[in-house]
Motif scaffolding. Structure first.
Motif, PDB file in Angstrom:
ATOM      1  N   GLN A  81      22.756  14.882 -94.370  1.00  0.00           N
ATOM      2  CA  GLN A  81      22.467  15.110 -95.781  1.00  0.00           C
ATOM      3  C   GLN A  81      21.797  16.473 -95.947  1.00  0.00           C
ATOM      4  O   GLN A  81      21.220  17.018 -95.016  1.00  0.00           O
ATOM      5  CB  GLN A  81      21.549  14.006 -96.316  1.00  0.00           C
ATOM      6  N   LYS A  82      21.866  16.999 -97.151  1.00  0.00           N
ATOM      7  CA  LYS A  82      21.293  18.317 -97.436  1.00  0.00           C
ATOM      8  C   LYS A  82      20.262  18.213 -98.551  1.00  0.00           C
ATOM      9  O   LYS A  82      20.479  17.539 -99.553  1.00  0.00           O
ATOM     10  CB  LYS A  82      22.380  19.305 -97.840  1.00  0.00           C
ATOM     11  N   SER A  83      19.149  18.916 -98.332  1.00  0.00           N
ATOM     12  CA  SER A  83      18.113  19.012 -99.362  1.00  0.00           C
ATOM     13  C   SER A  83      17.729  20.480 -99.507  1.00  0.00           C
ATOM     14  O   SER A  83      17.280  21.106 -98.548  1.00  0.00           O
ATOM     15  CB  SER A  83      16.883  18.177 -98.978  1.00  0.00           C
ATOM     16  N   SER A  85      15.588  23.366-101.892  1.00  0.00           N
ATOM     17  CA  SER A  85      14.544  23.478-102.918  1.00  0.00           C
ATOM     18  C   SER A  85      13.863  24.834-102.801  1.00  0.00           C
ATOM     19  O   SER A  85      13.973  25.522-101.781  1.00  0.00           O
ATOM     20  CB  SER A  85      13.512  22.356-102.757  1.00  0.00           C
ATOM     21  N   ASN A 104      19.083  20.382 -93.486  1.00  0.00           N
ATOM     22  CA  ASN A 104      20.066  19.363 -93.125  1.00  0.00           C
ATOM     23  C   ASN A 104      19.405  18.327 -92.219  1.00  0.00           C
ATOM     24  O   ASN A 104      18.768  18.700 -91.225  1.00  0.00           O
ATOM     25  CB  ASN A 104      21.263  19.988 -92.412  1.00  0.00           C
ATOM     26  N   HIS A 106      19.501  13.772 -90.999  1.00  0.00           N
ATOM     27  CA  HIS A 106      20.165  12.467 -91.080  1.00  0.00           C
ATOM     28  C   HIS A 106      19.198  11.377 -90.612  1.00  0.00           C
ATOM     29  O   HIS A 106      18.203  11.666 -89.940  1.00  0.00           O
ATOM     30  CB  HIS A 106      21.452  12.439 -90.243  1.00  0.00           C
ATOM     31  N   TYR A 123      13.912   7.885 -99.964  1.00  0.00           N
ATOM     32  CA  TYR A 123      13.193   8.668 -98.948  1.00  0.00           C
ATOM     33  C   TYR A 123      13.274  10.176 -99.215  1.00  0.00           C
ATOM     34  O   TYR A 123      12.428  10.935 -98.751  1.00  0.00           O
ATOM     35  CB  TYR A 123      13.764   8.363 -97.560  1.00  0.00           C
ATOM     36  N   GLY A 124      14.289  10.600 -99.959  1.00  0.00           N
ATOM     37  CA  GLY A 124      14.434  12.031-100.245  1.00  0.00           C
ATOM     38  C   GLY A 124      13.262  12.567-101.041  1.00  0.00           C
ATOM     39  O   GLY A 124      12.600  13.528-100.651  1.00  0.00           O
ATOM     40  N   GLU A 125      12.979  11.941-102.179  1.00  0.00           N
ATOM     41  CA  GLU A 125      11.898  12.417-103.039  1.00  0.00           C
ATOM     42  C   GLU A 125      10.525  11.967-102.551  1.00  0.00           C
ATOM     43  O   GLU A 125       9.518  12.602-102.865  1.00  0.00           O
ATOM     44  CB  GLU A 125      12.130  11.933-104.468  1.00  0.00           C
ATOM     45  N   VAL A 128      11.124  13.557 -97.750  1.00  0.00           N
ATOM     46  CA  VAL A 128      11.747  14.822 -97.333  1.00  0.00           C
ATOM     47  C   VAL A 128      11.221  16.002 -98.136  1.00  0.00           C
ATOM     48  O   VAL A 128      10.748  16.993 -97.561  1.00  0.00           O
ATOM     49  CB  VAL A 128      13.280  14.723 -97.445  1.00  0.00           C
ATOM     50  N   ASP A 129      11.291  15.942 -99.449  1.00  0.00           N
ATOM     51  CA  ASP A 129      10.873  17.073-100.287  1.00  0.00           C
ATOM     52  C   ASP A 129       9.402  17.434-100.091  1.00  0.00           C
ATOM     53  O   ASP A 129       9.072  18.614 -99.908  1.00  0.00           O
ATOM     54  CB  ASP A 129      11.168  16.779-101.754  1.00  0.00           C
TER      55      ASP A 129
END
Length: 278
Positions: A81-83, A85, A104, A106, A123-125, A128-129
């Motif tokens: 996955q890609k994040s 910002s 990147n 996973h 989990y992204g917000e 990860v961010d």
């Protein structure tokens, strides 16, 4: 109503009721059968929930059996996955820097049940961010604004190392990180531009000075060579050489003479006009 007709309708009613019951049973069995199997697609894992509780087993790709109405399966994507910002931080020399970071990552395929249990699917917000922002701020503060540009690969490597440790805590694996852009304030950009202009002017002046020094050295060496040549010639001059040069000069003068004597000459002894005498 005739009692004979009523008696004839009883078997038909019983038959219809039996068909309805059979149909319902068949439908229930079909629903149960369909609900007893689950398919996990490529690039996914299945988290088994039994009456709401997360089971320790993780379903891999393919067809699996589950207990109908007791177990549910949550599909989770484990592909890369890609994040991306923009993160704002202060450098070591207190310059405000906006960094565009692309990450990147996973999920660990065999640990998605623990991630779901502790964090959930957001989990992204949640993880990860914030982890990206914290890693960028921590590493940016260790370098000056100019070093962030000149040591870009080193900065990226340190951010990657810091971020990888943070994500590993929540069963995520960092694949790659790319710093696509550094943005500085307008005042800092102007200062950098003026510095570059000054450095270019100083370089040009230095090159001109080196050229002048080289030319001066060349003239000195040339003068030394000429002086040395004259010194050597002077050492070689002798009385015989002077007489030889005089004789050579007289010979050249005779070769150039047209055979005519001058009509008038200055001095005590006059010349005779040979032409008039003839």
């Amino acid at each position: 109503m005739d009692s004979g007709k009523v008696i004839n309708m009883v078997p038909k009613f019983k038959m219809s009721k039996g068909l309805i019951t059979f149909g319902l049973v068949a439908l229930i069995l079909l629903i149960v059968t369909l609900n007893a199997f689950v398919i996990i697609n490529a690039g996914q894992r299945g988290i088994v929930l039994q009456l709401g509780a997360v089971r320790p087993v993780v379903l891999t790709e393919g067809l699996h059996f589950k207990i109908p109405f007791i177990q549910d399966v949550v599909h989770v994507d484990v592909r890369v996955q890609k994040s991306q910002s923009d993160q704002t931080a202060a450098s070591k020399d207190l310059q405000i820097v906006t960094t565009t970071v692309a990450v990147n990552f996973h999920l660990e395929p065999n640990q998605v049940n623990k991630l779901y249990q502790n964090v959930g699917l957001a989990y992204g917000e949640r993880i990860v961010d914030p982890a990206i922002g914290e890693a960028v701020k921590a590493i940016t503060a260790q370098y000056t604004a100019e070093e962030l540009i000149s040591k870009r690969s080193e900065v990226s490597a340190k951010i990657k190392e810091t971020l990888a440790l943070k994500l590993a805590t929540y069963y995520m694996i960092l694949d790659e990180i790319n710093i696509t852009e550094f943005k500085f304030s307008e005042e800092f950009n102007n200062a950098i531009e003026q510095k570059q202009i000054a450095e270019q002017q100083a370089l040009k002046a230095n090159l001109d000075l080196q050229r002048i020094e080289i030319e001066a050295k060349q003239k000195i060496e040339q003068a030394k060579a000429e002086a040395e040549s004259l010194r050597l010639q002077k050492q070689e001059v002798t009385t015989e050489l002077v007489k030889l040069r005089e004789i050579e000069a007289q010979i050249k003068a005779i070769e150039k003479w047209d055979g005519k004597l001058p009509n008038v000459t200055g001095g005590a002894v006059p010349f005779v006009d040979v032409n008039s005498a003839q």
